[in-house]
Design an enzyme around this catalytic site. Structure first.
Site: not given
Ligand code: PMP
Length: 491
Positions: A204, A282, A285, A308, A448
């Site tokens: 991401h 990270d 998910q 999430k 993203c």
């Molecule tokens: N890493 C991953 C794998 C994600 O799916 C996301 C959210 N889509 C993020 C980072 C970023 O998370 P946040 O916007 O809650 O900071």
């Protein structure tokens, strides 16, 4: 395939006794944990917490809506000693009463953010109604209550991911801030000219851009692990980068937010540690969807977001090993993170407080604590099994639709909760708009993850993602709607 409906039906006849005893056991362990907090008590509710759900224009009577979503299935599901009552779970989420374009909302975008159960919404209201005060500052009753609830949320997070101590848990705004904290604090202190950072092509943006900023500032190099055509990491790339020397950090996602791929992080961590590198996972998910044990995984850093996993927005977690945190300089300067302040220099508190400058998201942390109670009551293994079965079902059914291409692993057992797809040359935004007409919420775009889109050779995909409240019937609706799109766009 044995369908979820059949499994629910098989399980439902023998569940109620277990459910009762489990609930009792859980309440007992919750009380025991609360009692471990020295001196401070979490306030008891003095107002009823369950309120009627919000109503919206065009909303059907609740039972009718729920009847639509659940009429084709039995209601209970068991893994181990935990009861999973899908009907009850759905009733816990007021937003599922909404009608979108006259149809019940089928929310298939939990990878972006999860919906909130009434328990979490009520706890936020209760905090503001009954014990809103700043934490760690006041010596008066409600400030002590707020502090106890805030610190208890930290302890719940530590238990959820099996951290050695709550002091390894730092409250941040979300995964993004957690990663930036590591880059700016640990990274600036440990990454220098010519050093390397290993990432993967499925990250991401929030696990790419902070490292680009750091690499530019420090004169370091970024090295990417590539992907196979079916969306797995190329292990050989990883080995070669590690062996090239000078690597300070490996940072990778546990589960891809686009492909759903579950990465073998434990193995990668072992190999990285042999070369003396730190590893950041990270877990945005993964923590919401499966049991995650940081001691077993042996990661140095782990980042995830509350929103999430049924918690509020604006709250998230950085886990880091105590010894590493103790060496790290502050990220933000301000109140509450200091021991002493003088005109020209200051000293810092121990972690985690060193990293929580200013007034933090107190309500958010308490709400996240409640969300963890909620998920733990269902059981993370149960949640994982439920998500897995729905993912497999969605993979199978979508895969049968003429013109549909599914990205990522061909074997849905190596995916968690997320399926990205396209239909012929239909643009993902057109697909998502058409699904919305049928009350189905999915994500479209680059998610993203633009480097991953480049690797896949597309500019966008449509992504459907499932969570605790989704049903096989909703997947059937998704598939019917995608078929309708095929007819509309003449695929
Ligand atoms: N890493 C991953 C794998 C994600 O799916 C996301 C959210 N889509 C993020 C980072 C970023 O998370 P946040 O916007 O809650 O900071």
């Amino acid at each position: 395939m044995t369908t979820l409906k059949q499994k629910w039906a098989a399980a439902s006849s023998s569940t109620s006794l277990k459910a009762t005893s489990h609930a009792a056991a859980d309440t007992a362990s919750y009380r025991k944990a609360k009692n471990r907090l020295p001196g401070l008590a979490v306030p008891k509710s003095t107002t009823p917490t369950t309120k009627p759900p919000l109503t919206f224009p065009g909303q059907l009577a609740q039972s009718t809506v729920r009847g639509y979503a659940t009429q084709k299935q039995a209601t209970a599901y068991i893994h181990g000693d935990k009861l999973y009552d899908i009907d009850k779970v759905r009733h816990d989420f007021p937003i599922l009463n909404r009608l979108i374009n006259g149809k019940p909302l089928a929310y298939l975008d939990s990878a972006a953010t999860a919906q909130k159960p009434a328990e979490v919404i009520d706890e936020l209201t209760r905090f503001y109604n009954e014990y809103n005060a700043n934490v760690h500052r006041g010596v008066y009753k409600i400030s002590e209550e707020a502090t106890a609830a805030y610190e208890e949320a930290r302890a719940k997070i530590a238990r959820l991911i099996n951290a050695k101590s709550p002091n390894e848990i730092i409250f941040v705004r979300g995964t993004t801030e957690a990663i930036n904290l590591v880059a700016q604090s640990w990274g600036r202190a440990n990454v220098g000219l010519g050093d390397g950072i290993i990432l993967t092509e499925m990250e991401h943006h929030s696990n790419i851009v902070p490292w680009q900023l750091l690499a530019k500032e420090r004169g370091a190099h970024l090295k990417y692990v590539g992907l196979t055509d079916d969306g797995h990491l190329v292990h050989e790339d990883f080995r070669q980068h590690l062996e090239s020397g000078g690597i300070k950090l490996v940072t990778l996602t546990h589960v891809s937010n686009v492909l759903g791929t579950i990465n073998p992080v434990r193995e990668y961590i072992r190999e990285a540690h042999k070369q003396g590198c730190r590893v950041l996972v990270d877990a945005a998910q993964s923590v919401p969807h499966m049991p995650v044990d940081v001691q077993d995984m042996d990661c140095d850093f782990l980042a995830f977001s509350g929103h999430k996993m049924c918690g509020p927005t604006g709250i998230g977690v950085l886990y880091a090993k105590k010894a590493i945190l103790e060496e790290m300089p502050p990220y933000h300067g301000g109140g509450e993170m200091i021991r002493e302040v003088h005109l020209y220099e200051s000293t810092w508190r121990d972690p985690p407080y060193r990293f929580e400058a200013g007034t933090t998201n107190i309500a958010g942390a308490i709400g996240l604590g409640k969300a963890i109670d909620y998920l733990s009551e269902i059981g993370l293994r149960n949640i994982q099994a439920h998500d897995q079965e729905l993912t497999e079902y969605m993979h199978e059914m979508l895969g049968k639709v003429k013109g549909v291409k599914i990205y990522g692993p061909a074997n849905p057992r190596t995916k968690a909760g997320v399926i990205s797809f396209s239909l012929g040359d239909v643009h993902a935004h057109d697909m998502a708009s058409l699904l919305d007409e049928d009350g189905i919420a999915v994500r479209s775009g680059h998610h993203c993850a633009q480097p991953l889109m480049d690797r896949l050779g597309v500019s966008s995909t449509t992504r459907a993602s499932v969570y605790i409240y989704n049903t096989e019937d909703e997947i059937d609706r998704l598939v019917e709607s995608v078929e309708r799109a095929g007819r509309v766009f003449k695929i």
